[in-house]
Design a protein around this motif. Structure first.
Motif, PDB file in Angstrom:
ATOM      1  N   ILE A   6       2.547  -1.070  40.668  1.00 42.63           N
ATOM      2  CA  ILE A   6       2.572  -1.544  39.388  1.00 42.63           C
ATOM      3  C   ILE A   6       3.654  -0.853  38.822  1.00 42.63           C
ATOM      4  CG2 ILE A   6       1.144  -2.758  37.230  1.00 42.63           C
ATOM      5  CD1 ILE A   6      -0.783  -3.627  39.470  1.00 42.63           C
ATOM      6  N   THR A   7       4.195  -1.014  38.057  1.00 42.89           N
ATOM      7  CA  THR A   7       4.560  -0.653  36.943  1.00 42.89           C
ATOM      8  C   THR A   7       5.793  -0.156  35.841  1.00 42.89           C
ATOM      9  OG1 THR A   7       7.362  -0.764  38.047  1.00 42.89           O
ATOM     10  CG2 THR A   7       6.314   1.038  39.360  1.00 42.89           C
ATOM     11  N   PHE A   8       6.195   0.911  34.819  1.00 41.40           N
ATOM     12  CA  PHE A   8       6.855   0.669  33.637  1.00 41.40           C
ATOM     13  C   PHE A   8       8.199   0.927  33.315  1.00 41.40           C
ATOM     14  CE2 PHE A   8       3.422   2.258  31.573  1.00 41.40           C
ATOM     15  CZ  PHE A   8       3.747   3.266  31.346  1.00 41.40           C
ATOM     16  N   PRO A   9       9.058   1.555  32.981  1.00 40.22           N
ATOM     17  CA  PRO A   9      10.124   2.270  32.521  1.00 40.22           C
ATOM     18  C   PRO A   9      10.081   2.898  31.335  1.00 40.22           C
ATOM     19  CG  PRO A   9      11.386   0.546  31.925  1.00 40.22           C
ATOM     20  CD  PRO A   9       9.846  -0.248  33.299  1.00 40.22           C
ATOM     21  N   ALA A  10       9.481   3.977  30.877  1.00 40.28           N
ATOM     22  CA  ALA A  10       9.398   5.008  29.997  1.00 40.28           C
ATOM     23  C   ALA A  10      10.352   4.271  28.888  1.00 40.28           C
ATOM     24  CB  ALA A  10      10.092   5.520  30.012  1.00 40.28           C
ATOM     25  N   ALA A  92      -1.228  -7.810  34.328  1.00 30.87           N
ATOM     26  CA  ALA A  92      -1.613  -8.398  32.948  1.00 30.87           C
ATOM     27  C   ALA A  92      -2.928  -6.968  32.413  1.00 30.87           C
ATOM     28  CB  ALA A  92      -2.104  -8.956  33.226  1.00 30.87           C
ATOM     29  N   ARG A  93      -3.119  -7.010  33.011  1.00 36.55           N
ATOM     30  CA  ARG A  93      -4.243  -5.710  32.758  1.00 36.55           C
ATOM     31  C   ARG A  93      -3.730  -4.560  32.068  1.00 36.55           C
ATOM     32  NH1 ARG A  93      -9.878  -5.516  36.035  1.00 36.55           N
ATOM     33  NH2 ARG A  93     -10.133  -7.527  36.940  1.00 36.55           N
ATOM     34  N   PHE A  94      -3.130  -4.203  33.250  1.00 41.23           N
ATOM     35  CA  PHE A  94      -2.117  -2.952  32.342  1.00 41.23           C
ATOM     36  C   PHE A  94      -0.559  -3.256  31.371  1.00 41.23           C
ATOM     37  CE2 PHE A  94      -3.254  -0.989  36.613  1.00 41.23           C
ATOM     38  CZ  PHE A  94      -3.488   0.657  36.055  1.00 41.23           C
ATOM     39  N   ALA A  95      -0.245  -3.794  31.677  1.00 40.81           N
ATOM     40  CA  ALA A  95       0.283  -4.809  30.788  1.00 40.81           C
ATOM     41  C   ALA A  95      -0.345  -4.828  28.983  1.00 40.81           C
ATOM     42  CB  ALA A  95       0.989  -5.680  30.520  1.00 40.81           C
ATOM     43  N   ARG A  99       1.068  -2.161  25.926  1.00 40.88           N
ATOM     44  CA  ARG A  99       1.632  -3.029  25.487  1.00 40.88           C
ATOM     45  C   ARG A  99       2.770  -2.895  25.847  1.00 40.88           C
ATOM     46  NH1 ARG A  99      -3.743  -0.635  23.824  1.00 40.88           N
ATOM     47  NH2 ARG A  99      -3.635  -0.971  21.488  1.00 40.88           N
ATOM     48  N   CYS A 100       3.495  -3.077  27.179  1.00 43.30           N
ATOM     49  CA  CYS A 100       4.711  -3.114  27.767  1.00 43.30           C
ATOM     50  C   CYS A 100       4.218  -4.433  29.213  1.00 43.30           C
ATOM     51  CB  CYS A 100       5.491  -1.755  27.259  1.00 43.30           C
ATOM     52  SG  CYS A 100       4.600  -0.794  28.274  1.00 43.30           S
ATOM     53  N   ASP A 101       5.237  -4.802  29.066  1.00 38.15           N
ATOM     54  CA  ASP A 101       5.303  -5.518  30.660  1.00 38.15           C
ATOM     55  C   ASP A 101       5.356  -4.398  31.800  1.00 38.15           C
ATOM     56  OD1 ASP A 101       5.997  -7.788  28.876  1.00 38.15           O
ATOM     57  OD2 ASP A 101       8.077  -8.229  29.598  1.00 38.15           O
ATOM     58  N   GLN A 102       4.651  -5.380  32.947  1.00 34.78           N
ATOM     59  CA  GLN A 102       4.872  -4.693  34.039  1.00 34.78           C
ATOM     60  C   GLN A 102       5.797  -4.728  35.093  1.00 34.78           C
ATOM     61  OE1 GLN A 102       2.768  -1.353  34.252  1.00 34.78           O
ATOM     62  NE2 GLN A 102       2.857  -1.893  31.730  1.00 34.78           N
ATOM     63  N   GLU A 103       6.495  -4.191  35.567  1.00 28.79           N
ATOM     64  CA  GLU A 103       6.912  -4.829  37.307  1.00 28.79           C
ATOM     65  C   GLU A 103       5.399  -4.844  38.319  1.00 28.79           C
ATOM     66  OE1 GLU A 103      10.455  -2.831  37.625  1.00 28.79           O
ATOM     67  OE2 GLU A 103      11.179  -4.012  36.122  1.00 28.79           O
TER      68      GLU A 103
END
Length: 113
Positions: A6-10, A92-95, A99-103
């Protein structure tokens, strides 16, 4: 069980500066939940101050990552979960926390690894 990334870009982290302490607190709370539920493998963020290098089969080191690949940065978590739906629920918890979408991506299973 399968492992999910589960990731998000900076660049996705666009919370106002005055919310960053709450983001940090909330993200760490999700990590604590994952640990408490026994699904946590590891998590962290890519250290942007350390430039990537590419190492070839002959040991040659080249500054920078693959030229054709997008830059790898931001935050990530690896969780051991029973299903893709469970991974989407954790994303969804991480998002909410970040406060941002997660892949979400699934790791392929390798019985020899």
């Amino acid at each position: 069980m399968a492992r999910f990334l589960i990731t998000f870009p900076a660049a996705a982290m666009v919370a106002p500066a005055d919310e960053m302490a709450a983001v940090d607190r909330d993200a760490h709370a999700v990590i604590a939940q994952a640990k408490a539920e026994g699904v946590y493998v590891f998590a962290g963020g890519i250290d942007g101050s350390v430039p990537p290098v590419r190492v070839s089969a002959d040991g040659t080191v080249t500054e920078g990552g693959y030229p054709s690949a997008r830059r790898l940065d931001g935050g990530f978590a690896v969780l051991d979960l029973p299903s893709r739906n469970a991974a989407l629920s954790w994303a969804a918890r991480f998002a909410r926390a970040c406060r941002c979408d997660q892949e979400v991506r699934a790791f392929g299973f390798d019985p020899a690894a």
